[in-house]
Design a protein around this motif. Structure first.
Motif, PDB file in Angstrom:
ATOM      1  N   PRO A 164       0.824  -1.206   0.000  1.00  0.00           N
ATOM      2  CA  PRO A 164       0.000   0.000   0.000  1.00  0.00           C
ATOM      3  C   PRO A 164       0.861   1.260   0.000  1.00  0.00           C
ATOM      4  O   PRO A 164       1.904   1.313   0.643  1.00  0.00           O
ATOM      5  CB  PRO A 164      -0.801  -0.103   1.299  1.00  0.00           C
ATOM      6  CG  PRO A 164       0.016  -0.968   2.182  1.00  0.00           C
ATOM      7  CD  PRO A 164       0.790  -1.901   1.288  1.00  0.00           C
ATOM      8  N   LEU A 165       0.420   2.253  -0.755  1.00  0.00           N
ATOM      9  CA  LEU A 165       1.023   3.585  -0.748  1.00  0.00           C
ATOM     10  C   LEU A 165      -0.054   4.517  -0.205  1.00  0.00           C
ATOM     11  O   LEU A 165      -0.978   4.892  -0.922  1.00  0.00           O
ATOM     12  CB  LEU A 165       1.454   4.009  -2.151  1.00  0.00           C
ATOM     13  CG  LEU A 165       2.415   3.085  -2.893  1.00  0.00           C
ATOM     14  CD1 LEU A 165       2.720   3.629  -4.285  1.00  0.00           C
ATOM     15  CD2 LEU A 165       3.694   2.872  -2.106  1.00  0.00           C
ATOM     16  N   GLU A 166       0.064   4.860   1.066  1.00  0.00           N
ATOM     17  CA  GLU A 166      -1.016   5.576   1.745  1.00  0.00           C
ATOM     18  C   GLU A 166      -0.882   7.089   1.704  1.00  0.00           C
ATOM     19  O   GLU A 166      -1.866   7.795   1.839  1.00  0.00           O
ATOM     20  CB  GLU A 166      -1.122   5.086   3.187  1.00  0.00           C
ATOM     21  CG  GLU A 166      -1.531   3.630   3.248  1.00  0.00           C
ATOM     22  CD  GLU A 166      -1.520   3.054   4.639  1.00  0.00           C
ATOM     23  OE1 GLU A 166      -0.832   3.606   5.522  1.00  0.00           O
ATOM     24  OE2 GLU A 166      -2.204   2.037   4.848  1.00  0.00           O
ATOM     25  N   ASN A 167       0.295   7.614   1.548  1.00  0.00           N
ATOM     26  CA  ASN A 167       0.494   9.055   1.502  1.00  0.00           C
ATOM     27  C   ASN A 167       1.193   9.379   0.185  1.00  0.00           C
ATOM     28  O   ASN A 167       2.421   9.375   0.103  1.00  0.00           O
ATOM     29  CB  ASN A 167       1.326   9.516   2.706  1.00  0.00           C
ATOM     30  CG  ASN A 167       1.478  11.015   2.748  1.00  0.00           C
ATOM     31  OD1 ASN A 167       1.412  11.702   1.726  1.00  0.00           O
ATOM     32  ND2 ASN A 167       1.703  11.538   3.941  1.00  0.00           N
ATOM     33  N   LEU A 168       0.393   9.650  -0.831  1.00  0.00           N
ATOM     34  CA  LEU A 168       0.950   9.829  -2.174  1.00  0.00           C
ATOM     35  C   LEU A 168       1.839  11.060  -2.267  1.00  0.00           C
ATOM     36  O   LEU A 168       2.831  11.044  -3.001  1.00  0.00           O
ATOM     37  CB  LEU A 168      -0.178   9.876  -3.197  1.00  0.00           C
ATOM     38  CG  LEU A 168      -1.050   8.611  -3.245  1.00  0.00           C
ATOM     39  CD1 LEU A 168      -2.145   8.755  -4.286  1.00  0.00           C
ATOM     40  CD2 LEU A 168      -0.211   7.375  -3.499  1.00  0.00           C
ATOM     41  N   LEU A 169       1.508  12.120  -1.548  1.00  0.00           N
ATOM     42  CA  LEU A 169       2.364  13.311  -1.569  1.00  0.00           C
ATOM     43  C   LEU A 169       3.735  12.989  -0.969  1.00  0.00           C
ATOM     44  O   LEU A 169       4.766  13.444  -1.483  1.00  0.00           O
ATOM     45  CB  LEU A 169       1.698  14.472  -0.836  1.00  0.00           C
ATOM     46  CG  LEU A 169       0.425  15.015  -1.490  1.00  0.00           C
ATOM     47  CD1 LEU A 169      -0.186  16.110  -0.636  1.00  0.00           C
ATOM     48  CD2 LEU A 169       0.686  15.504  -2.903  1.00  0.00           C
ATOM     49  N   ASP A 170       3.764  12.174   0.067  1.00  0.00           N
ATOM     50  CA  ASP A 170       5.036  11.741   0.645  1.00  0.00           C
ATOM     51  C   ASP A 170       5.807  10.873  -0.350  1.00  0.00           C
ATOM     52  O   ASP A 170       7.026  11.007  -0.478  1.00  0.00           O
ATOM     53  CB  ASP A 170       4.790  10.988   1.956  1.00  0.00           C
ATOM     54  CG  ASP A 170       6.076  10.663   2.677  1.00  0.00           C
ATOM     55  OD1 ASP A 170       6.900  11.574   2.865  1.00  0.00           O
ATOM     56  OD2 ASP A 170       6.261   9.487   3.054  1.00  0.00           O
ATOM     57  N   CYS A 171       5.122  10.007  -1.048  1.00  0.00           N
ATOM     58  CA  CYS A 171       5.774   9.170  -2.071  1.00  0.00           C
ATOM     59  C   CYS A 171       6.429  10.038  -3.140  1.00  0.00           C
ATOM     60  O   CYS A 171       7.553   9.773  -3.573  1.00  0.00           O
ATOM     61  CB  CYS A 171       4.768   8.230  -2.720  1.00  0.00           C
ATOM     62  SG  CYS A 171       4.127   6.961  -1.629  1.00  0.00           S
ATOM     63  N   LEU A 172       5.729  11.083  -3.564  1.00  0.00           N
ATOM     64  CA  LEU A 172       6.281  11.998  -4.573  1.00  0.00           C
ATOM     65  C   LEU A 172       7.495  12.741  -4.027  1.00  0.00           C
ATOM     66  O   LEU A 172       8.492  12.917  -4.733  1.00  0.00           O
ATOM     67  CB  LEU A 172       5.210  12.978  -5.037  1.00  0.00           C
ATOM     68  CG  LEU A 172       4.131  12.357  -5.910  1.00  0.00           C
ATOM     69  CD1 LEU A 172       2.900  13.240  -5.960  1.00  0.00           C
ATOM     70  CD2 LEU A 172       4.673  12.080  -7.305  1.00  0.00           C
ATOM     71  N   THR A 173       7.428  13.154  -2.776  1.00  0.00           N
ATOM     72  CA  THR A 173       8.560  13.846  -2.155  1.00  0.00           C
ATOM     73  C   THR A 173       9.795  12.948  -2.138  1.00  0.00           C
ATOM     74  O   THR A 173      10.893  13.389  -2.468  1.00  0.00           O
ATOM     75  CB  THR A 173       8.195  14.266  -0.711  1.00  0.00           C
ATOM     76  OG1 THR A 173       7.065  15.118  -0.763  1.00  0.00           O
ATOM     77  CG2 THR A 173       9.339  14.981  -0.038  1.00  0.00           C
ATOM     78  N   ARG A 174       9.618  11.710  -1.771  1.00  0.00           N
ATOM     79  CA  ARG A 174      10.733  10.769  -1.731  1.00  0.00           C
ATOM     80  C   ARG A 174      11.263  10.437  -3.118  1.00  0.00           C
ATOM     81  O   ARG A 174      12.411  10.022  -3.266  1.00  0.00           O
ATOM     82  CB  ARG A 174      10.344   9.491  -0.992  1.00  0.00           C
ATOM     83  CG  ARG A 174      10.287   9.696   0.522  1.00  0.00           C
ATOM     84  CD  ARG A 174       9.965   8.432   1.283  1.00  0.00           C
ATOM     85  NE  ARG A 174       8.513   8.252   1.288  1.00  0.00           N
ATOM     86  CZ  ARG A 174       7.885   7.146   0.946  1.00  0.00           C
ATOM     87  NH1 ARG A 174       8.545   6.081   0.599  1.00  0.00           N
ATOM     88  NH2 ARG A 174       6.570   7.095   0.968  1.00  0.00           N
ATOM     89  N   ALA A 175      10.446  10.627  -4.149  1.00  0.00           N
ATOM     90  CA  ALA A 175      10.866  10.347  -5.525  1.00  0.00           C
ATOM     91  C   ALA A 175      11.665  11.504  -6.115  1.00  0.00           C
ATOM     92  O   ALA A 175      12.143  11.416  -7.248  1.00  0.00           O
ATOM     93  CB  ALA A 175       9.645  10.062  -6.396  1.00  0.00           C
ATOM     94  N   ASP A 176      11.810  12.593  -5.371  1.00  0.00           N
ATOM     95  CA  ASP A 176      12.610  13.743  -5.789  1.00  0.00           C
ATOM     96  C   ASP A 176      12.098  14.370  -7.092  1.00  0.00           C
ATOM     97  O   ASP A 176      12.873  14.694  -7.979  1.00  0.00           O
ATOM     98  CB  ASP A 176      14.084  13.354  -5.914  1.00  0.00           C
ATOM     99  CG  ASP A 176      14.985  14.575  -5.858  1.00  0.00           C
ATOM    100  OD1 ASP A 176      14.598  15.574  -5.210  1.00  0.00           O
ATOM    101  OD2 ASP A 176      16.067  14.534  -6.474  1.00  0.00           O
ATOM    102  N   VAL A 177      10.785  14.501  -7.186  1.00  0.00           N
ATOM    103  CA  VAL A 177      10.187  15.223  -8.306  1.00  0.00           C
ATOM    104  C   VAL A 177       9.571  16.506  -7.754  1.00  0.00           C
ATOM    105  O   VAL A 177       9.292  16.611  -6.558  1.00  0.00           O
ATOM    106  CB  VAL A 177       9.093  14.401  -9.033  1.00  0.00           C
ATOM    107  CG1 VAL A 177       9.656  13.111  -9.580  1.00  0.00           C
ATOM    108  CG2 VAL A 177       7.908  14.129  -8.128  1.00  0.00           C
ATOM    109  N   GLU A 178       9.397  17.473  -8.620  1.00  0.00           N
ATOM    110  CA  GLU A 178       8.681  18.673  -8.207  1.00  0.00           C
ATOM    111  C   GLU A 178       7.224  18.505  -8.583  1.00  0.00           C
ATOM    112  O   GLU A 178       6.909  18.178  -9.734  1.00  0.00           O
ATOM    113  CB  GLU A 178       9.240  19.916  -8.897  1.00  0.00           C
ATOM    114  CG  GLU A 178       8.472  21.165  -8.495  1.00  0.00           C
ATOM    115  CD  GLU A 178       9.077  22.435  -9.025  1.00  0.00           C
ATOM    116  OE1 GLU A 178       8.335  23.242  -9.603  1.00  0.00           O
ATOM    117  OE2 GLU A 178      10.300  22.624  -8.854  1.00  0.00           O
TER     118      GLU A 178
END
Length: 171
Positions: free
Chosen positions: A124-138
């Protein structure tokens, strides 16, 4: 190499090849994405988004236009009306071994298989904004994706993806 599929459904046991809804000439396939492009799918399925990255073919003028305000090499833009849905959605990341898949589109990171695929794992990916932050994208949030899409299509950007645009705000 590992490949991924993202879904809001946590109960998929196997992925059976399906026909493409708009490409009737394609055989039924299972779709997967590589790790580099996975952040393009850290969104609810129907969320429209524009993704673009730097490339060698980018003119200096377009590099200033699209990247002068960021240190990120990849930008994902979404419409503001989708933010609450992004915050509330739990996605499930299905992981596949790449055996049995073939590269379909290198720029988009798409792989296909003509055979049923059984995932190695589901997470599960529960916090998508956190996932994006960790992916180093803007992540860019805008009321309307249309002006950005128009600029990208008429630019020297050659590494971009426009996903689920039929769900974007109408002009």
């Amino acid at each position: 190499m590992l490949l991924y599929h993202f879904s809001e459904d946590p109960s998929i046991k196997k992925f059976v090849p399906l026909p493409h809804p708009t490409k009737s000439e394609m055989p039924p396939v299972v779709w997967a994405i590589d790790e580099e492009h996975a952040p393009h799918y850290f969104f609810p399925r129907d969320c429209p988004r524009v993704v673009f990255s730097k490339s060698d073919k980018l003119s200096k003028e377009d590099e200033r236009l699209f990247f002068s305000q960021t240190s990120a090499s990849k930008v994902i833009a979404v419409e503001s009306r989708w933010i609450s849905r992004i915050q509330q959605t739990t996605l499930y990341q299905y992981t596949f071994d790449s055996a049995g898949f073939e590269l379909y589109d290198a720029i988009a990171g798409y792989y296909i298989s003509r055979f049923t695929a059984v995932p190695l794992a589901v997470e599960p990916l529960e916090n998508l904004l956190d996932c994006l932050t960790r992916a180093d994208v803007e992540l860019r949030i805008t009321p309307d994706l249309n002006p950005l899409r128009d600029e990208i299509i008429s630019s020297t950007l050659d590494n971009f993806s426009i996903i689920r645009f039929q769900n974007a705000s109408k002009r």
